[in-house]
Design a protein around this motif. Sequence first.
Motif, mmCIF file in Angstrom:
data_model
loop_
_atom_site.group_PDB
_atom_site.id
_atom_site.type_symbol
_atom_site.label_atom_id
_atom_site.label_comp_id
_atom_site.label_asym_id
_atom_site.label_seq_id
_atom_site.Cartn_x
_atom_site.Cartn_y
_atom_site.Cartn_z
ATOM 1 N N ARG A 165 -62.153 37.202 -40.677
ATOM 2 C CA ARG A 165 -62.913 36.365 -39.133
ATOM 3 C C ARG A 165 -64.014 35.822 -40.483
ATOM 4 O O ARG A 165 -63.408 34.222 -40.650
ATOM 5 N N ILE A 166 -63.626 35.581 -41.765
ATOM 6 C CA ILE A 166 -63.818 35.301 -43.107
ATOM 7 C C ILE A 166 -63.306 34.173 -43.300
ATOM 8 O O ILE A 166 -64.119 33.114 -43.587
ATOM 9 N N GLY A 167 -62.306 34.474 -43.874
ATOM 10 C CA GLY A 167 -61.427 33.634 -43.755
ATOM 11 C C GLY A 167 -61.639 32.610 -42.777
ATOM 12 O O GLY A 167 -61.268 31.293 -43.143
ATOM 13 N N THR A 168 -61.213 32.439 -41.246
ATOM 14 C CA THR A 168 -60.817 31.244 -41.054
ATOM 15 C C THR A 168 -62.517 30.622 -40.831
ATOM 16 O O THR A 168 -62.102 28.612 -41.029
ATOM 17 N N LYS A 169 -63.495 31.805 -41.027
ATOM 18 C CA LYS A 169 -65.333 30.419 -41.074
ATOM 19 C C LYS A 169 -64.772 29.837 -42.139
ATOM 20 O O LYS A 169 -65.297 28.362 -42.343
ATOM 21 N N ILE A 170 -64.653 30.013 -43.610
ATOM 22 C CA ILE A 170 -63.987 29.596 -44.368
ATOM 23 C C ILE A 170 -63.501 28.168 -44.479
ATOM 24 O O ILE A 170 -63.438 26.414 -44.745
ATOM 25 N N ALA A 171 -62.536 28.617 -43.929
ATOM 26 C CA ALA A 171 -61.224 27.159 -43.247
ATOM 27 C C ALA A 171 -62.051 26.086 -42.773
ATOM 28 O O ALA A 171 -61.453 24.896 -42.286
ATOM 29 N N LEU A 172 -62.838 26.979 -41.626
ATOM 30 C CA LEU A 172 -62.749 25.286 -40.869
ATOM 31 C C LEU A 172 -64.280 24.945 -41.239
ATOM 32 O O LEU A 172 -64.943 24.115 -41.080
ATOM 33 N N LEU A 178 -65.543 18.160 -44.335
ATOM 34 C CA LEU A 178 -64.456 17.045 -44.528
ATOM 35 C C LEU A 178 -65.585 15.821 -43.642
ATOM 36 O O LEU A 178 -65.004 14.548 -43.559
ATOM 37 N N GLY A 179 -66.023 16.054 -42.740
ATOM 38 C CA GLY A 179 -66.684 14.900 -41.991
ATOM 39 C C GLY A 179 -65.834 15.412 -40.394
ATOM 40 O O GLY A 179 -66.149 14.816 -39.298
ATOM 41 N N HIS A 180 -64.856 15.849 -40.348
ATOM 42 C CA HIS A 180 -64.361 16.071 -38.478
ATOM 43 C C HIS A 180 -64.771 17.570 -38.099
ATOM 44 O O HIS A 180 -65.787 18.703 -38.385
ATOM 45 N N ARG A 181 -64.844 17.203 -36.373
ATOM 46 C CA ARG A 181 -65.698 17.672 -35.126
ATOM 47 C C ARG A 181 -64.814 18.312 -34.278
ATOM 48 O O ARG A 181 -64.729 19.160 -33.393
ATOM 49 N N ASN A 182 -63.710 17.470 -34.419
ATOM 50 C CA ASN A 182 -62.668 17.699 -33.187
ATOM 51 C C ASN A 182 -61.043 18.270 -33.599
ATOM 52 O O ASN A 182 -60.984 17.335 -34.430
ATOM 53 N N ILE A 183 -61.597 19.334 -34.049
ATOM 54 C CA ILE A 183 -60.994 20.700 -34.957
ATOM 55 C C ILE A 183 -59.603 21.107 -33.565
ATOM 56 O O ILE A 183 -60.028 21.110 -32.721
ATOM 57 N N CYS A 184 -58.625 20.875 -33.053
ATOM 58 C CA CYS A 184 -57.710 21.521 -32.979
ATOM 59 C C CYS A 184 -56.960 22.521 -33.273
ATOM 60 O O CYS A 184 -57.436 23.700 -34.363
ATOM 61 N N PHE A 185 -57.071 24.049 -32.194
ATOM 62 C CA PHE A 185 -56.861 25.434 -32.759
ATOM 63 C C PHE A 185 -55.461 25.766 -32.124
ATOM 64 O O PHE A 185 -54.669 25.876 -30.788
ATOM 65 N N ILE A 186 -54.216 26.363 -33.214
ATOM 66 C CA ILE A 186 -53.186 27.014 -32.409
ATOM 67 C C ILE A 186 -53.066 28.043 -32.816
ATOM 68 O O ILE A 186 -53.371 28.668 -34.248
ATOM 69 N N ARG A 187 -52.376 28.898 -31.854
ATOM 70 C CA ARG A 187 -51.882 30.146 -32.513
ATOM 71 C C ARG A 187 -51.032 30.427 -31.487
ATOM 72 O O ARG A 187 -50.497 29.539 -30.585
ATOM 73 N N GLY A 188 -50.623 31.989 -31.003
ATOM 74 C CA GLY A 188 -49.433 32.672 -30.596
ATOM 75 C C GLY A 188 -49.746 33.287 -29.767
ATOM 76 O O GLY A 188 -50.529 34.506 -29.520
ATOM 77 N N ASP A 189 -48.664 34.287 -29.434
ATOM 78 C CA ASP A 189 -48.916 35.817 -28.082
ATOM 79 C C ASP A 189 -49.349 36.574 -29.495
ATOM 80 O O ASP A 189 -48.580 37.369 -30.359
ATOM 81 N N ARG A 190 -49.862 37.893 -28.649
ATOM 82 C CA ARG A 190 -49.268 39.460 -28.796
ATOM 83 C C ARG A 190 -50.096 39.561 -30.672
ATOM 84 O O ARG A 190 -49.008 40.120 -31.503
ATOM 85 N N ASP A 199 -61.623 33.948 -31.579
ATOM 86 C CA ASP A 199 -63.728 34.438 -31.714
ATOM 87 C C ASP A 199 -64.550 33.724 -32.572
ATOM 88 O O ASP A 199 -65.615 33.113 -32.140
ATOM 89 N N ILE A 200 -63.882 33.298 -33.650
ATOM 90 C CA ILE A 200 -64.294 32.563 -34.724
ATOM 91 C C ILE A 200 -64.431 31.426 -34.925
ATOM 92 O O ILE A 200 -64.915 30.373 -34.947
ATOM 93 N N TYR A 201 -63.203 30.328 -33.970
ATOM 94 C CA TYR A 201 -63.080 29.111 -33.519
ATOM 95 C C TYR A 201 -64.224 28.554 -32.751
ATOM 96 O O TYR A 201 -64.536 27.958 -33.246
ATOM 97 N N MET A 205 -67.265 25.787 -32.830
ATOM 98 C CA MET A 205 -67.133 24.665 -32.188
ATOM 99 C C MET A 205 -68.523 24.589 -31.527
ATOM 100 O O MET A 205 -68.983 23.503 -31.044
ATOM 101 N N LYS A 206 -69.227 26.145 -30.872
ATOM 102 C CA LYS A 206 -69.713 25.924 -29.742
ATOM 103 C C LYS A 206 -70.900 26.007 -30.627
ATOM 104 O O LYS A 206 -72.277 25.295 -30.145
ATOM 105 N N LYS A 207 -71.300 25.983 -32.154
ATOM 106 C CA LYS A 207 -72.464 26.407 -33.044
ATOM 107 C C LYS A 207 -72.524 24.224 -32.653
ATOM 108 O O LYS A 207 -72.943 23.999 -33.080
#
Length: 341
Positions: A165-172, A178-190, A199-201, A205-207
Amino acid sequence: MKSITIIDVAKKAQVSVATVSRVVNGNYPVKDSTRRKVLDAIKELKYIPNIQARELNTQHSSIIGIILPSLFNTFFAEVINGIESFTATSGYSLLLTYTKDNPISEKKCMNELLMRNVSGIINISPNTEKVASDFFDQIAERIPMVFINSYIKRPAISYVNNDERIGTKIALEYLISLGHRNICFIRGDRSDSYEFKQDIYEEVMKKLNNFKEEYVLNIGAGNSIETVELAANKIMETLKKHKEITAIFSCNDLMGIGAVNGCHRLGVNVPKDVSIMGFDNVFLSHFIEPKLTTMDQNMMTLGWTAASLLMEKIANDNKTSRQVVLQNTLVLRDTTAPCRD
């Protein structure tokens, strides 16, 4: 050709079978002169101890069962390397099974390892949300068990995980800096890991008041031989429709490498036009061009720690359980840059 037995060694050394057993197992003191006679006989006869017979005699297995979701994501291979580095000096061997990211196969693997009388089980990235918790509880009462990167906790199981969770938040937050706002999210199943990262993404992004469902891409198989190609195709399809996207967050490095390939095929420059973030820091992330910016998942440390927790449970007759939490770190390479104007 007749196989050499412990009885043959005892006759050659002119000692009892029990004395040979003591020398081989090192569990009782033996006079130096007697030990030398036994070792000379073993060498001359080229005797190899029968581990199965010894386990029957001692009622103790020297095998640790490992369950992993995939053979194709080198994340798991690097974790196993960490496990092996700890167990190499402990007299234990590893028995690997893999589930193909399938919770039904996962239950089957667990049962097969039990039938093989392993001393303990390490389950890497288990499908804890897809497998009934009482199934794990029942097994944990019978055998020492450690989970790696699982987030639904059971009292009889030891855990080691990265705080993804913290790792994802650090990455985002790095991409946003760097000024990015339109950030795509790639995931898989299961996978629990994908769920928590999403959840963190969504929260981040809602913030920003910029969460868009169409930016969330599920490629299906996230740890298979097809993952890179699936991610590449999905990114190509999405970037054609959404040219405003300037950054991509990938739930693992295979997806990140696929995103880089997809951009190359479209003629999209990485990182000038689109920044790409991976997650894991597998060795492949060093070798692609441009080299992948990612989050380090401490694979060797995950494996080493899991093995030490399992040895602790075995030594304490499965009566102790602990949790160890590691932290992801940002690894800056060449696939991220300030947002294009």
